[in-house]
Design a protein around this motif. Structure first.
Motif, short mmCIF file in Angstrom:
data_model
loop_
_atom_site.label_atom_id
_atom_site.label_comp_id
_atom_site.label_asym_id
_atom_site.label_seq_id
_atom_site.Cartn_x
_atom_site.Cartn_y
_atom_site.Cartn_z
N SER A 74 0.82 -1.21 0.00
CA SER A 74 0.00 0.00 0.00
C SER A 74 0.85 1.26 0.00
O SER A 74 0.39 2.33 -0.42
N ARG A 75 2.10 1.16 0.46
CA ARG A 75 2.98 2.33 0.43
C ARG A 75 3.22 2.77 -1.00
O ARG A 75 3.20 3.97 -1.31
N TRP A 76 3.48 1.81 -1.89
CA TRP A 76 3.69 2.17 -3.30
C TRP A 76 2.38 2.59 -3.94
O TRP A 76 2.36 3.46 -4.82
N VAL A 77 1.29 1.99 -3.53
CA VAL A 77 -0.02 2.37 -4.07
C VAL A 77 -0.30 3.84 -3.78
O VAL A 77 -0.77 4.59 -4.64
N ASN A 78 0.00 4.25 -2.55
CA ASN A 78 -0.26 5.64 -2.18
C ASN A 78 0.64 6.60 -2.95
O ASN A 78 0.23 7.74 -3.25
N ILE A 79 1.84 6.17 -3.27
CA ILE A 79 2.75 7.03 -4.03
C ILE A 79 2.24 7.25 -5.45
O ILE A 79 2.23 8.36 -5.98
N LEU A 80 1.76 6.17 -6.08
CA LEU A 80 1.38 6.23 -7.48
C LEU A 80 -0.04 6.74 -7.70
O LEU A 80 -0.39 7.10 -8.83
N ALA A 81 -0.84 6.76 -6.65
CA ALA A 81 -2.26 7.08 -6.83
C ALA A 81 -2.49 8.47 -7.39
O ALA A 81 -3.48 8.70 -8.09
N ASN A 82 -1.59 9.41 -7.09
CA ASN A 82 -1.79 10.79 -7.52
C ASN A 82 -1.02 11.16 -8.78
O ASN A 82 -1.00 12.32 -9.17
N LEU A 83 -0.37 10.19 -9.39
CA LEU A 83 0.42 10.47 -10.59
C LEU A 83 -0.36 10.05 -11.83
O LEU A 83 0.03 9.17 -12.59
N LEU A 84 -1.48 10.69 -12.05
CA LEU A 84 -2.39 10.28 -13.12
C LEU A 84 -1.81 10.55 -14.50
O LEU A 84 -2.23 9.92 -15.48
N GLY A 85 -0.87 11.48 -14.63
CA GLY A 85 -0.29 11.79 -15.93
C GLY A 85 0.93 10.96 -16.26
O GLY A 85 1.56 11.17 -17.31
N LEU A 86 1.29 9.98 -15.42
CA LEU A 86 2.50 9.20 -15.62
C LEU A 86 2.38 8.33 -16.88
O LEU A 86 1.38 7.64 -17.09
N LYS A 87 3.42 8.39 -17.73
CA LYS A 87 3.45 7.60 -18.96
C LYS A 87 4.47 6.47 -18.91
O LYS A 87 4.30 5.44 -19.56
N HIS A 88 5.57 6.67 -18.16
CA HIS A 88 6.63 5.67 -18.10
C HIS A 88 7.02 5.47 -16.63
O HIS A 88 7.33 6.44 -15.93
#
Length: 438
Positions: free
Chosen positions: A205-219
């Motif tokens: 869940s730690r990584w989930v929380n990090i990535l949850a707000n990076l909606l524009g991430l392509k790579h």
């Protein structure tokens, strides 16, 4: 002095004048300053970080090229060498309003980290890419915690660290929420040493929380090394949706030997079903045959397959064979350090995907869903022999010679040795296969 001696002296003077004037019309002096500036910028983009400074001390023409602000846009800060603050101030003053590509190299005994960062933060709106190399994750967190400024142009963030020290938290990427244009995130070598106070297991869940707000991430690249005392536990059912994601590379360098191995096949298949358009790079993922068949079935858009240090067998590779083989859009195959794969299986795969002749009828053409392989790379594969390479090159050489200049086997020295050993002409090659890399 005789008349002949006078003529010889005049000849020497003329030759000296010719040499001087030739230096004025060399290619280096005739290069337009904007082209020379591009060359210096490419040097700075590579490993020669002092290229702009060196170029400005060569001559007036090079100094003029070094006046272009973009030449100074690569800001390399080495905290273990010289005076990083003065160097950073010089580079920023020359870069003016150009987009900045910043690299921070922070050794274990680094001082004045905040002092240099404060100078860089004054130009936070110009940051386009940032690479942070630290000795441990404590230093990395320390730098990231200071990045609370807006970064509207930041598109890429690379974090590389070598060791971890006792801490109660993983890397904190909350600062990247201030970078709405962030498209690429690379995290490499996060190693958790024995004796740290990280929770066991490490919750995903730690990584989930990090990535949850990076909606524009392509790579996204995650290259993680986990000590044998720690393992990841799926402690949440939350799904991270990254609608813009185009490529994902996930590398787990070491797994815990103390826990039962759980196949990643079902989760990988679920991921492929939900992300059909993504470019996926997998390392050290050896799946049972049933799960591998399911994955290949879901990868109907796959155009390039790279199998590095894989235990894939001939039988599993044959899933791609034939006009109705799996992964019908596959055109490039790259196999390296595959100890169980044989060259005859590669030959059979290439031959089986050769396009069906039009004269065989409509029904036969409808069966030909799989595209022909255009490029094959086989490097350090124990059972791929020279005879197999020849079969790939010559198996379809009799009917067409139109691909004689398309580049088969790019290793020129290997080509020459093979030509001499087998007395063959390389213009007689496979008209289907455009390239073989050895």
């Amino acid at each position: 002095m005789t008349q002949l001696d006078k003529v010889r002296i005049r000849k020497i003077k003329h030759q000296e004048n010719i040499r001087q004037y030739q230096s004025l019309i060399t290619l280096a002096r005739r290069i337009p300053p904007e082209v020379l500036a591009n060359i210096v910028e490419l040097c700075a983009e590579g490993s020669w970080t002092r290229a702009p400074l060196v170029a400005s001390h060569v001559c007036s023409a090079w100094r003029k090229a070094a006046e272009y602000p973009r030449v100074w846009s690569r800001v390399y800060v080495d905290y273990g060498l010289g005076d990083p603050l003065t160097k950073t101030q010089l580079w920023l003053s020359r870069a003016q309003q150009s987009p900045l590509h910043i690299t921070l190299d922070v050794p274990a005994n680094a001082f004045s980290v905040e002092e240099v960062l404060l100078v860089l933060f004054e130009r936070s709106t110009q940051w386009k890419s940032v690479t942070i190399r630290t000795h441990d994750t404590v230093q990395l967190n320390r730098i990231l915690s200071l990045m609370h400024h807006p970064f509207p142009q930041l598109r890429r963030l690379d974090c590389v660290t070598h060791w971890d020290t006792p801490t109660t938290d993983l890397v904190d990427f909350s600062a990247v929420h201030n970078a709405p244009s962030l498209h690429q995130l690379n995290i490499k070598n996060l190693i958790y040493l024995a004796g740290t106070t990280l929770p066991n297991p490490v919750p995903t869940s730690r990584w989930v929380n990090i990535l949850a707000n990076l909606l524009g991430l392509k790579h996204l690249t995650l290259e993680l090394s986990v000590d044998s005392e720690y393992y990841y536990e799926l402690d949440t059912i939350q799904v991270v949706e990254l609608p813009q994601l185009e490529s994902l590379a996930f590398l787990l360098l070491r797994c815990s030997p103390g826990y039962e191995h759980v196949s990643s096949g079902p989760r990988l298949c679920c991921f492929l079903e939900s992300s059909p358009h993504i470019e996926l790079e997998l390392h050290d993922v050896d799946l049972p045959r049933e799960e591998l068949v399911q994955c290949f079935t879901l990868l109907h858009r796959l155009e390039e397959l790279r199998l590095h240090d894989s235990d894939i067998s001939d039988d599993e590779l044959q899933l791609l064979s034939g006009p109705a083989g799996l992964c019908p859009n596959l055109v490039r195959l790259d196999v390296r350090w595959c100890v169980h794969l044989t060259g005859s299986a590669l030959v059979q795969l290439v031959r089986s995907r050769v396009r069906v002749d039009v004269e065989m009828g409509k029904f036969a053409r409808e069966l030909q869903r799989a595209k022909e392989l255009e490029e094959v790379a086989a490097i350090n594969c124990l059972h791929v022999k020279e005879r197999d390479v020849l079969d790939l090159m010559l198996s379809q050489s009799l009917g067409d010679d139109t691909t004689g200049n398309r580049g088969c086997c790019v290793n020129e020295r290997y080509r020459q040795r093979m030509r001499l050993r087998n007395n063959i002409a390389f213009h007689e090659r496979n008209p289907v296969l455009a390239r073989i890399t050895l």
